[in-house]
Motif scaffolding. Structure first.
Motif, PDB file in Angstrom:
ATOM      1  N   ASN A 161      20.894   4.386  24.172  1.00 59.74           N
ATOM      2  CA  ASN A 161      21.682   4.608  22.960  1.00 59.74           C
ATOM      3  C   ASN A 161      20.819   4.909  21.726  1.00 59.74           C
ATOM      4  OD1 ASN A 161      24.133   4.179  24.292  1.00 59.74           O
ATOM      5  ND2 ASN A 161      24.047   1.963  23.963  1.00 59.74           N
ATOM      6  N   LEU A 162      19.513   5.038  21.935  1.00 59.17           N
ATOM      7  CA  LEU A 162      18.618   5.325  20.809  1.00 59.17           C
ATOM      8  C   LEU A 162      18.993   6.615  20.088  1.00 59.17           C
ATOM      9  CD1 LEU A 162      14.988   4.409  21.981  1.00 59.17           C
ATOM     10  CD2 LEU A 162      16.148   3.600  19.922  1.00 59.17           C
ATOM     11  N   TYR A 163      19.411   7.626  20.864  1.00 54.96           N
ATOM     12  CA  TYR A 163      19.701   8.936  20.277  1.00 54.96           C
ATOM     13  C   TYR A 163      20.729   8.858  19.151  1.00 54.96           C
ATOM     14  CZ  TYR A 163      24.214   9.057  22.675  1.00 54.96           C
ATOM     15  OH  TYR A 163      25.507   8.780  23.073  1.00 54.96           O
ATOM     16  N   GLN A 164      21.578   7.824  19.172  1.00 56.20           N
ATOM     17  CA  GLN A 164      22.639   7.707  18.167  1.00 56.20           C
ATOM     18  C   GLN A 164      22.087   7.518  16.752  1.00 56.20           C
ATOM     19  OE1 GLN A 164      25.144   4.470  19.436  1.00 56.20           O
ATOM     20  NE2 GLN A 164      25.772   5.473  21.346  1.00 56.20           N
ATOM     21  N   PHE A 165      20.845   7.040  16.672  1.00 63.69           N
ATOM     22  CA  PHE A 165      20.291   6.725  15.359  1.00 63.69           C
ATOM     23  C   PHE A 165      19.400   7.837  14.794  1.00 63.69           C
ATOM     24  CE2 PHE A 165      21.883   2.608  14.666  1.00 63.69           C
ATOM     25  CZ  PHE A 165      21.961   1.961  15.893  1.00 63.69           C
ATOM     26  N   VAL A 166      19.244   8.940  15.509  1.00 58.67           N
ATOM     27  CA  VAL A 166      18.380  10.021  15.006  1.00 58.67           C
ATOM     28  C   VAL A 166      18.905  10.558  13.681  1.00 58.67           C
ATOM     29  CG1 VAL A 166      17.524  12.352  15.441  1.00 58.67           C
ATOM     30  CG2 VAL A 166      17.534  10.661  17.286  1.00 58.67           C
ATOM     31  N   ASN A 167      20.166  10.970  13.661  1.00 63.88           N
ATOM     32  CA  ASN A 167      20.730  11.551  12.440  1.00 63.88           C
ATOM     33  C   ASN A 167      20.794  10.536  11.301  1.00 63.88           C
ATOM     34  OD1 ASN A 167      21.085  14.034  13.682  1.00 63.88           O
ATOM     35  ND2 ASN A 167      23.186  13.590  14.310  1.00 63.88           N
ATOM     36  N   GLN A 168      21.134   9.285  11.635  1.00 63.75           N
ATOM     37  CA  GLN A 168      21.226   8.259  10.600  1.00 63.75           C
ATOM     38  C   GLN A 168      19.857   7.984   9.975  1.00 63.75           C
ATOM     39  OE1 GLN A 168      24.176   6.679   9.466  1.00 63.75           O
ATOM     40  NE2 GLN A 168      22.719   6.158   7.843  1.00 63.75           N
ATOM     41  N   LEU A 169      18.830   7.962  10.803  1.00 59.04           N
ATOM     42  CA  LEU A 169      17.482   7.719  10.302  1.00 59.04           C
ATOM     43  C   LEU A 169      17.023   8.862   9.389  1.00 59.04           C
ATOM     44  CD1 LEU A 169      14.980   5.903  10.378  1.00 59.04           C
ATOM     45  CD2 LEU A 169      14.215   7.159  12.395  1.00 59.04           C
ATOM     46  N   ILE A 170      17.249  10.095   9.825  1.00 59.23           N
ATOM     47  CA  ILE A 170      16.881  11.256   8.998  1.00 59.23           C
ATOM     48  C   ILE A 170      17.644  11.216   7.676  1.00 59.23           C
ATOM     49  CG2 ILE A 170      16.879  13.767   8.846  1.00 59.23           C
ATOM     50  CD1 ILE A 170      14.913  12.714  10.883  1.00 59.23           C
ATOM     51  N   GLN A 171      18.926  10.903   7.753  1.00 55.85           N
ATOM     52  CA  GLN A 171      19.750  10.849   6.534  1.00 55.85           C
ATOM     53  C   GLN A 171      19.224   9.792   5.568  1.00 55.85           C
ATOM     54  OE1 GLN A 171      23.994  10.524   7.210  1.00 55.85           O
ATOM     55  NE2 GLN A 171      24.321   9.574   5.219  1.00 55.85           N
ATOM     56  N   ASN A 172      18.862   8.628   6.086  1.00 54.45           N
ATOM     57  CA  ASN A 172      18.349   7.570   5.217  1.00 54.45           C
ATOM     58  C   ASN A 172      17.012   7.954   4.581  1.00 54.45           C
ATOM     59  OD1 ASN A 172      20.583   6.238   6.123  1.00 54.45           O
ATOM     60  ND2 ASN A 172      19.529   4.388   6.751  1.00 54.45           N
ATOM     61  N   ILE A 173      16.152   8.614   5.355  1.00 54.82           N
ATOM     62  CA  ILE A 173      14.869   9.073   4.809  1.00 54.82           C
ATOM     63  C   ILE A 173      15.108  10.064   3.672  1.00 54.82           C
ATOM     64  CG2 ILE A 173      12.835  10.476   5.338  1.00 54.82           C
ATOM     65  CD1 ILE A 173      12.795   9.171   8.116  1.00 54.82           C
ATOM     66  N   CYS A 174      16.054  10.984   3.871  1.00 54.30           N
ATOM     67  CA  CYS A 174      16.333  11.987   2.844  1.00 54.30           C
ATOM     68  C   CYS A 174      17.053  11.388   1.642  1.00 54.30           C
ATOM     69  CB  CYS A 174      17.160  13.127   3.439  1.00 54.30           C
ATOM     70  SG  CYS A 174      16.203  14.202   4.546  1.00 54.30           S
ATOM     71  N   THR A 175      17.941  10.440   1.880  1.00 51.43           N
ATOM     72  CA  THR A 175      18.646   9.794   0.767  1.00 51.43           C
ATOM     73  C   THR A 175      17.660   9.064  -0.133  1.00 51.43           C
ATOM     74  OG1 THR A 175      20.665   9.530   2.075  1.00 51.43           O
ATOM     75  CG2 THR A 175      20.408   8.112   0.132  1.00 51.43           C
ATOM     76  N   ASN A 192       0.815  -1.220   0.000  1.00 47.21           N
ATOM     77  CA  ASN A 192       0.000   0.000   0.000  1.00 47.21           C
ATOM     78  C   ASN A 192       0.843   1.263   0.000  1.00 47.21           C
ATOM     79  OD1 ASN A 192      -2.494  -1.335  -0.019  1.00 47.21           O
ATOM     80  ND2 ASN A 192      -2.453  -1.611   2.197  1.00 47.21           N
ATOM     81  N   GLY A 193       2.124   1.106  -0.271  1.00 46.66           N
ATOM     82  CA  GLY A 193       2.990   2.273  -0.436  1.00 46.66           C
ATOM     83  C   GLY A 193       3.613   2.816   0.829  1.00 46.66           C
ATOM     84  N   VAL A 194       3.522   2.079   1.935  1.00 45.44           N
ATOM     85  CA  VAL A 194       4.123   2.537   3.188  1.00 45.44           C
ATOM     86  C   VAL A 194       5.604   2.170   3.200  1.00 45.44           C
ATOM     87  CG1 VAL A 194       4.116   2.299   5.701  1.00 45.44           C
ATOM     88  CG2 VAL A 194       1.956   2.316   4.439  1.00 45.44           C
ATOM     89  N   ILE A 195       6.447   3.150   3.462  1.00 46.32           N
ATOM     90  CA  ILE A 195       7.882   2.931   3.625  1.00 46.32           C
ATOM     91  C   ILE A 195       8.134   2.693   5.105  1.00 46.32           C
ATOM     92  CG2 ILE A 195      10.185   3.914   3.307  1.00 46.32           C
ATOM     93  CD1 ILE A 195       8.919   5.743   1.153  1.00 46.32           C
ATOM     94  N   ALA A 196       8.595   1.497   5.454  1.00 44.32           N
ATOM     95  CA  ALA A 196       8.683   1.099   6.862  1.00 44.32           C
ATOM     96  C   ALA A 196      10.128   1.076   7.352  1.00 44.32           C
ATOM     97  CB  ALA A 196       8.044  -0.273   7.059  1.00 44.32           C
ATOM     98  N   TYR A 197      10.363   1.712   8.513  1.00 48.55           N
ATOM     99  CA  TYR A 197      11.638   1.645   9.224  1.00 48.55           C
ATOM    100  C   TYR A 197      11.386   0.928  10.549  1.00 48.55           C
ATOM    101  CZ  TYR A 197      13.566   5.101   5.979  1.00 48.55           C
ATOM    102  OH  TYR A 197      14.008   5.746   4.858  1.00 48.55           O
ATOM    103  N   SER A 198      12.260   0.007  10.907  1.00 41.70           N
ATOM    104  CA  SER A 198      12.114  -0.712  12.178  1.00 41.70           C
ATOM    105  C   SER A 198      13.306  -0.409  13.077  1.00 41.70           C
ATOM    106  CB  SER A 198      12.003  -2.218  11.934  1.00 41.70           C
ATOM    107  OG  SER A 198      13.134  -2.715  11.238  1.00 41.70           O
ATOM    108  N   ILE A 199      13.005  -0.115  14.348  1.00 43.44           N
ATOM    109  CA  ILE A 199      14.030   0.185  15.353  1.00 43.44           C
ATOM    110  C   ILE A 199      13.905  -0.868  16.451  1.00 43.44           C
ATOM    111  CG2 ILE A 199      15.063   1.960  16.792  1.00 43.44           C
ATOM    112  CD1 ILE A 199      14.667   2.914  13.953  1.00 43.44           C
TER     113      ILE A 199
END
Length: 694
Positions: free
Chosen positions: A672-686, A635-642
């Motif tokens: 340690n969740l905070y470490q993935f904030v920038n990486q997640l944003i970067q992947n969404i934008c990439t 259905n077009g949902v882009i899914a990220y799992s943490i």
């Protein structure tokens, strides 16, 4: 006599053999030539092939994530042809022959997972294609050599001859091999489908009313301001009557490379044709000359630091009056000169609106400031109401297309000139235009006085129309006499492309739904850490009802909608709502939570928004996650799992959109969740930036 008879028989027999041989040779020549099927590579996109219908052979190994596909059944032309064929089930990863047919663009393409290929969703694209089994259709001749929309030279085979040509289609065409030509900077070339209407200038009499027509008083909702200009026009009554729209459409200035509507060649033309030094149109005329095409003179290529595709919506309503209309045209002329228009810089078109909008000229009609200024001088007033909303809908649907000179890599900008206030609503039309990537500026002159505000159909229409209410996208001019002072501020803002944030970006074009594990194993303190992680991600996005929207679901054995996409329209409200989410505690039914989020969140997502699900869990699910995740993907949902602590890696990968390594993350501790904030944003934008932009 016997000798003579023998000789005659021999001669007859020889003639018979000769005739038989000639007949066989003729039969061989008339036999249908065997179809030669050209081979294409896995990375070849349909939009790069000019042929409207063709058969090609795909090599093995095209079932790879690096070959992007957009759509299901009907694919955007930006897609890999062979990978789309695998996705549709026509061929498999071993390759094979396929038949490709170009069709018109669509308003939306649905992503799905099929036959080992993940296709992506896309809001819209200018051209589509269909894939079928590689068998020729009856009565259709297929090319043995494909024509690519590239300026590179290539070797073209023709019979027994081999010649080197530039990669442009030949002029000679058949019903199944339609081609376009690429003009050089000094030559105007046409093909059999090119129509060049005789250019004409619209005489002033085409927009006058019958002398004996009864004058109608102007509605109170749109005032007429003519006190300061009494005596400046031939008749003051001309400014005080509402004239019926005659339906006369102004003919656009000559377009020497105009394609037949719906032509596959027109659909397939790429922006490669618009490069520095190439001009499809030629309008180097003076103000006293008739519009006749002639080779362009060598001119400046424009300001390269201001490469925008710009459309002015100018007010042609009767309320503006003749004198003000001339002031408006002088303002446009001054802006055109200040912008330094050219093929390597800004390009400009004009639409005039009254009751209905009409295009005066488009982006590729003129390639320099001088010609644009000459054309502005010749624009007659249209008359009618001030239907700005209708004009914005028109520009969104029709103006920024390849056929009108849209270059793709340049921001789309619309500048709306308004005398007073619009006579229709603008909010919805503006929202749709912004969601299509159009940056909207409003220049309002002599706004409504206090005693006139009750006549305004849509209060605060400017704030509702532009994407930011910080004043960057709106200029209010108190008087027509001071309009000239707005030239430089407007040009500076339009050319500040770093601040043109109304175009879709990875930060302002998504509906993001957080699916949060609230099970007993998380605990109260860790749950607050998860909420801080959610808040840290959310605050990186541009949040409003027209930009990115945020929603949240918490789950245990059961599910709870914390807030939907339409609940909060500001960043501060979203962050406050996240902070107020209370810890639930219970079991872990992640699969049911994904299904719930699909139904309660993403089914209500806007059509032009990217649907992004970010699921956070700390353990293995009690139920199956694969089927709900696959349904969401389809259905077009882009899914990220943490995943945190005891989360199951196989489930994280099943939940995440392919490729898994870019969409799934694991951390051993909540802190340690905070470490993935920038990486997640970067992947969404990439991922966003890898998709084509219209």
């Amino acid at each position: 006599f016997l000798t003579m008879k023998t000789s005659v028989i021999a001669t007859f027999f020889g003639v018979f053999l000769t005739y038989t041989y000639a007949a066989k040779e003729a039969t061989k020549k008339t036999k249908k030539a065997k179809l030669y099927v050209p081979q294409i590579d896995c990375d070849v996109k349909a939009g790069k092939i000019i042929n409207p219908e063709f058969i090609a052979k795909c090599p093995p190994g095209c079932q790879d994530v690096k070959y992007r596909v957009y759509g299901t059944d009907i694919y955007a032309s930006f897609s890999s042809v062979c990978s789309a064929a695998i996705h549709s089930g026509i061929i498999d990863n071993t390759g094979g022959k396929i038949l490709v047919q170009k069709v018109a663009g669509h308003a939306g393409y649905r992503g799905s997972f099929s036959n080992g290929v993940r296709s992506l969703s896309l809001p819209r694209w200018r051209e589509s294609f269909l894939v079928a089994e590689g068998k020729p259709r009856k009565g259709v001749t297929y090319p043995s050599t494909l024509e690519y929309s590239s300026s590179k030279s290539t070797i073209v085979k023709s019979g027994n001859q081999v010649r080197k040509e530039y990669q442009t289609p030949p002029v000679a065409i058949s019903t199944t091999q339609i081609a376009a030509t690429t003009p050089t900077p000094t030559t105007t070339t046409t093909d059999p489908f090119t129509t060049t209407p005789k250019p004409t200038t619209a005489p002033a009499t085409t927009r006058t009313t019958t002398a004996g027509a009864a004058a109608k008083s102007r509605p109170a909702l749109h005032r007429v301001r003519d006190t300061a200009f009494r005596g400046t026009s031939t008749s003051s009554s001309n400014r005080n009557i509402l004239r019926t729209n005659t339906g006369i459409q102004r003919q656009e200035p000559v377009a020497a490379f105009r394609k037949r509507a719906g032509s596959p060649v027109h659909l397939a033309m790429e922006t490669d044709l618009w490069k520095s030094g190439l001009s499809l149109f030629d309008t180097g005329f003076s103000s006293k000359e008739e519009l006749n095409p002639k080779p362009l003179e060598s001119r400046s290529q424009g300001n390269p630091n201001c490469k925008v595709d710009l459309s002015f919506l100018i007010d042609g309503s009767w309320s503006i009056g003749k004198r003000r209309f001339q002031i408006q045209k002088q303002f446009l002329s001054n802006v055109a000169e200040a912008l330094d228009l050219g093929s390597a810089g800004p390009l400009m078109g004009i639409i005039q609106y009254g009751n209905d909008p009409s295009t005066e000229f488009n982006l590729k009609t003129y390639a320099n400031s001088k010609d644009v200024r000459n054309a502005i001088e010749k624009i007659p007033q249209k008359g009618g109401l001030s239907n700005v909303g209708r004009a914005l809908s028109f520009v969104n649907k029709n103006f920024f297309s390849d056929a009108n000179g849209n270059r793709g890599g340049a921001p789309n900008v619309v500048i709306v000139m308004v005398d007073g206030w619009p006579t229709d609503k603008v909010e919805e039309a503006s929202r749709l235009a912004r969601e299509s990537g159009i940056n909207i500026f409003f220049v309002t002159i002599e706004g409504a006085a206090e005693n006139e505000k009750q006549n305004v159909i849509e209060p605060d229409f400017v704030d509702k129309a532009v994407c930011r209410t910080n004043g960057f996208y709106s200029i209010n001019v108190p008087s027509w006499f001071s309009l000239h002072k707005a030239v430089q501020p407007l040009v500076k803002r339009v050319c500040d492309t770093d601040r043109l944030v109304c175009s879709k970006t990875c930060l302002n074009s998504a509906d993001i739904g957080f699916v949060i594990d609230g099970s007993s194993s998380v605990g109260t303190d860790n749950f607050r850490t998860v909420l801080q992680f959610v808040a840290n991600i959310s605050k990186e996005f541009e949040i409003s009802d027209t930009d990115t929207r945020i929603g949240a679901v918490q789950y245990t054995y059961e599910q709870r909608l914390e807030f939907g996409f339409d609940k909060y329209s500001s960043k501060q409200d979203v962050l406050s709502a996240i902070k107020r989410i209370s810890y639930w505690s219970g079991g872990t039914s992640t699969g049911a939570a994904i299904s719930y989020a699909s139904e309660q969140l993403f089914s209500k997502s806007k059509p032009n928004k990217r649907k992004i699900m970010i699921l956070i869990t700390d353990g293995r699910s009690y139920d199956d996650v694969r089927v709900p995740a696959m349904t969401a993907h389809q259905n077009g949902v882009i899914a990220y799992s943490i995943g945190i602590a005891w989360a199951a890696q196989d489930e994280l990968e099943a939940i995440a959109t392919d490729p898994d390594k870019e969409h799934s993350f694991f951390v051993d501790e909540f802190d340690n969740l905070y470490q993935f904030v920038n990486q997640l944003i970067q992947n969404i934008c990439t991922e966003f930036n890898s998709q084509p932009r219209n």
